[in-house]
Design an enzyme around this catalytic site. Structure first.
Site, short mmCIF file in Angstrom:
data_model
loop_
_atom_site.label_atom_id
_atom_site.label_comp_id
_atom_site.label_asym_id
_atom_site.label_seq_id
_atom_site.Cartn_x
_atom_site.Cartn_y
_atom_site.Cartn_z
N HIS A 294 -7.55 -20.97 28.46
CA HIS A 294 -7.13 -20.38 29.73
C HIS A 294 -8.07 -20.75 30.90
CE1 HIS A 294 -4.51 -18.33 27.10
NE2 HIS A 294 -5.20 -17.22 26.91
N TYR B 207 -8.07 -14.52 49.20
CA TYR B 207 -8.77 -14.11 50.42
C TYR B 207 -9.98 -14.99 50.65
CZ TYR B 207 -11.55 -11.00 47.32
OH TYR B 207 -12.34 -10.48 46.33
O1 LIG Z 1 -4.57 -15.55 24.84
C1 LIG Z 1 -5.08 -14.47 24.98
O2 LIG Z 1 -4.93 -13.84 26.16
C2 LIG Z 1 -5.05 -12.42 26.23
C3 LIG Z 1 -5.15 -12.08 27.71
O3 LIG Z 1 -3.95 -12.42 28.33
P1 LIG Z 1 -3.53 -11.69 29.69
O4 LIG Z 1 -2.30 -12.38 30.09
O5 LIG Z 1 -3.35 -10.25 29.35
O6 LIG Z 1 -4.67 -11.88 30.64
C4 LIG Z 1 -6.25 -11.94 25.46
O7 LIG Z 1 -6.24 -10.53 25.42
C5 LIG Z 1 -6.18 -12.46 24.04
O8 LIG Z 1 -7.36 -12.09 23.35
C6 LIG Z 1 -6.04 -13.95 24.02
O9 LIG Z 1 -5.73 -14.38 22.70
#
Ligand SMILES: O=C1O[C@H](COP(=O)(O)O)[C@@H](O)[C@H](O)[C@H]1O
Ligand SMILES: NC(=O)C1=CN([C@@H]2O[C@H](COP(=O)(O)OP(=O)(O)OC[C@H]3O[C@@H](n4cnc5c(N)ncnc54)[C@H](OP(=O)(O)O)[C@@H]3O)[C@@H](O)[C@H]2O)C=CC1
Length: 522
Positions: A250, A384
């Protein structure tokens, strides 16, 4: 929340699909996949004849299956309530093992049956499964449910391997079964509204173009914070740790979109070419550029520590917090630290990108803070710009102010689609641009594998931090060491919107968090 479809786009994918959710009894299926499919259905992005078949080993009767897949569906309006029974009519469940041909042939029979009534000519297999069964399932699908002349799409969830070698092995095995065109490696952050906004912010605004480089930008901070701990996912989590769970995918995807050059076009391959290129300029992360943490009980003793989770092996050193600094050795970014930070069981939930500019040269004014562009991914989406202004009144005192594009006030009538809705729709429309390509994955693992091996050998001890705290001691020094300069003046990000007030009103504890959130914070 989901957004109503523009008329022309309603249920307009090139092919009519049958969707199979493998692992339908699981956490992702109930929390994300089925709610996203419902969102697409109710907004008419999903053709009304699209059948959805859940598949997993667990035996479930109809009522249990419906209860499972609707648990997280939010019915906010009368239209939502009316749409749900119609959606459920299209959903069915079939149990079976992941490596037994007979079970996949039963699935095939079910698919043929629904396809007779719907006329579907395409199949989307969504693997909401742990990685250990990706290959057995892909093999079974290829053998029993792959038909010549039928369009096949396969959505694969992360994690794509544990390191460079296992990722390559997975790619090799999957690649022997399905073509790259058929595979959609999902990273749901690429479906988030503000992440999708990054290319527009950068490449559709002339004001940012000339300052988007090492000459003007001092450092970039990309932060992911979660209030919850592993909560029931300790078994999975302990094997992977926070870097593989969040940072390597991510946060690195966000970095790539911040740092890449402009693509030739918005075509998937042009965008992904640029993403791979920038990743290849990043050397492996150095040991001294990493800080790890693991959460312990909360200060009041009410929330459990990571090691209190029964599914976590005793004495585990798996990090639940990590900060790492990456450098991009190209002309645009040489010398600019990109600090990625992520953690579970912290003081607040937020994901944001903070681009901090250099100091103003000269000493015309005193008490100046650096300019910052903050892109708030979640919650309360916003962009912002922190800037210096004259404090109104007599005198020439400087004050930190902002240009604030808070979505809740500026786009009051808009609803933000869920990331999974956006990505499932992309896959139905055969758009790969927001999915991870095989060489992109390879480049990403090259950056992370050496440090992950060092961590797996337990050569870096995680620093303990209390559940609900701001993370391990040393985070402030870590970001300062990598360039981030805190302003001496206090700054508060004002959120004007009714929506955020409402959200705060709903949750008193949340309100306290929100106030902290308003301050520039790590
Ligand atoms: O891929 C994952 O993402 C989640 C967080 O995702 P979000 O969309 O709620 O920000 C994370 O909690 C998880 O551990 C992970 O595997
Ligand atoms: N949950 C989440 O929030 C997120 C998950 N993901 C990814 O999505 C995928 C699925 O995650 P999630 O739903 O949480 O996982 P689950 O642990 O809930 O597994 C999904 C289903 O797979 C089957 N299963 C579980 N363990 C095994 C096993 N060891 N061998 C064979 N089958 C098993 C179970 O179904 P049955 O026993 O009925 O066959 C289970 O219901 C993973 O790759 C995960 O990393 C990505 C982002 C967020």
């Amino acid at each position: 929340m989901s957004t109503p479809a523009p008329k022309a786009a309603q249920g307009d994918a090139k092919h009519l699909y049958t969707i199979v959710v493998l692992g339908a009894s699981g956490d992702l299926a109930k929390k994300k996949t089925f709610p996203a499919l419902f969102g697409l259905f109710k907004n008419q992005y999903l053709n009304r004849k699209t059948h959805i078949i859940g598949y997993a080993r667990t035996k479930m009767d109809r009522a249990t299956f419906e209860g499972h897949i609707t648990k997280y569906i939010k019915l906010k309006t009368n239209e939502d309530k009316a749409a749900l029974p119609k959606f459920l009519e299209l959903c069915s469940y079939q149990d079976g093992q992941y490596d037994r041909d007979a079970d996949f042939q039963n699935l095939e029979k079910r698919m043929v049956e629904v396809e007779k009534s719907s006329g579907a000519t395409a199949r989307l297999f969504y693997m909401a499964l742990p990685p250990s069964v990706f290959i057995p399932v892909a093999t079974s699908l290829k053998k029993n449910n792959y038909k010549k002349g039928v369009v096949i799409r396969l959505i694969v969830e992360k994690p794509f391997g544990m390191d460079l070698e296992s990722s390559r092995q997975l790619a090799k095995e999957l690649g022997a079964l399905f073509s790259e065109d058929e595979i959609y490696r999902i990273d749901h952050y690429l479906g988030k509204e503000m992440v999708k906004n990054l290319m527009i912010l950068r490449f559709a605004n002339v004001i940012f173009g000339s300052v988007w480089n090492r000459h003007s930008i001092d450092n970039v901070q990309i932060t992911f914070k979660e209030k919850i701990g592993t909560e029931g996912r300790g078994g999975y989590f302990d094997e992977f740790g926070i870097i593989r769970d969040v940072m390597q995918n991510h946060l690195l995807q966000i970095l790539t979109l911040i740092a890449m050059e402009s693509p030739v076009s918005l075509q998937a391959e042009d965008v992904r070419d640029e993403k791979v290129k920038v990743l290849r300029f990043i050397p492996p992360i150095a040991k001294e550029d990493v800080l790890l943490g693991q959460y312990t009980k909360s200060a009041d003793g009410k929330e459990p520590g990571y090691l209190d989770d029964k599914t976590v092996p005793a004495g585990s050193k798996t990090p639940t917090y990590a900060a790492a600094t990456l450098y991009i050795h190209n002309e645009r970014w040489s010398g600019v630290p990109f600090v990625l930070k992520c953690g579970k069981a912290l003081d607040q939930q937020k994901t944001e990108i903070r681009i901090q500019f250099r100091d103003i040269p000269g000493n015309l004014f005193s008490n100046l803070a650096r300019n910052e562009i903050v892109i708030r991914v979640q919650p309360n989406e916003a962009v912002y710009v922190k800037m210096m202004n004259k404090e109104p009144g007599l005198g020439m005192k400087t004050i930190i102010s902002d240009l604030d594009l808070s979505y809740s006030s500026r786009f009051n009538d808009s609803v933000i689609p869920e990331a999974y809705e956006s990505l499932i729709l992309d896959s139905l429309n055969e758009d790969h641009s927001n999915f991870v390509r095989d060489d992109e994955l390879d480049a990403a693992w090259k950056i992370f594998t050496p440090i992950l091996k060092t961590i797996d050998r337990r050569e870096i001890d995680p620093v303990p931090y209390a559940y609900g705290s701001r993370g391990p001691a040393g985070v402030t020094d870590f970001v300062a060491k990598h360039g981030y300069k805190r302003s001496e003046q206090e700054y508060v990000w004002p959120q004007h919107s009714e929506a955020s007030k409402e959200a705060k009103g709903q949750d008193q504890k949340g309100e306290k968090e929100q106030k902290k959130d308003l301050k520039t914070d790590h």
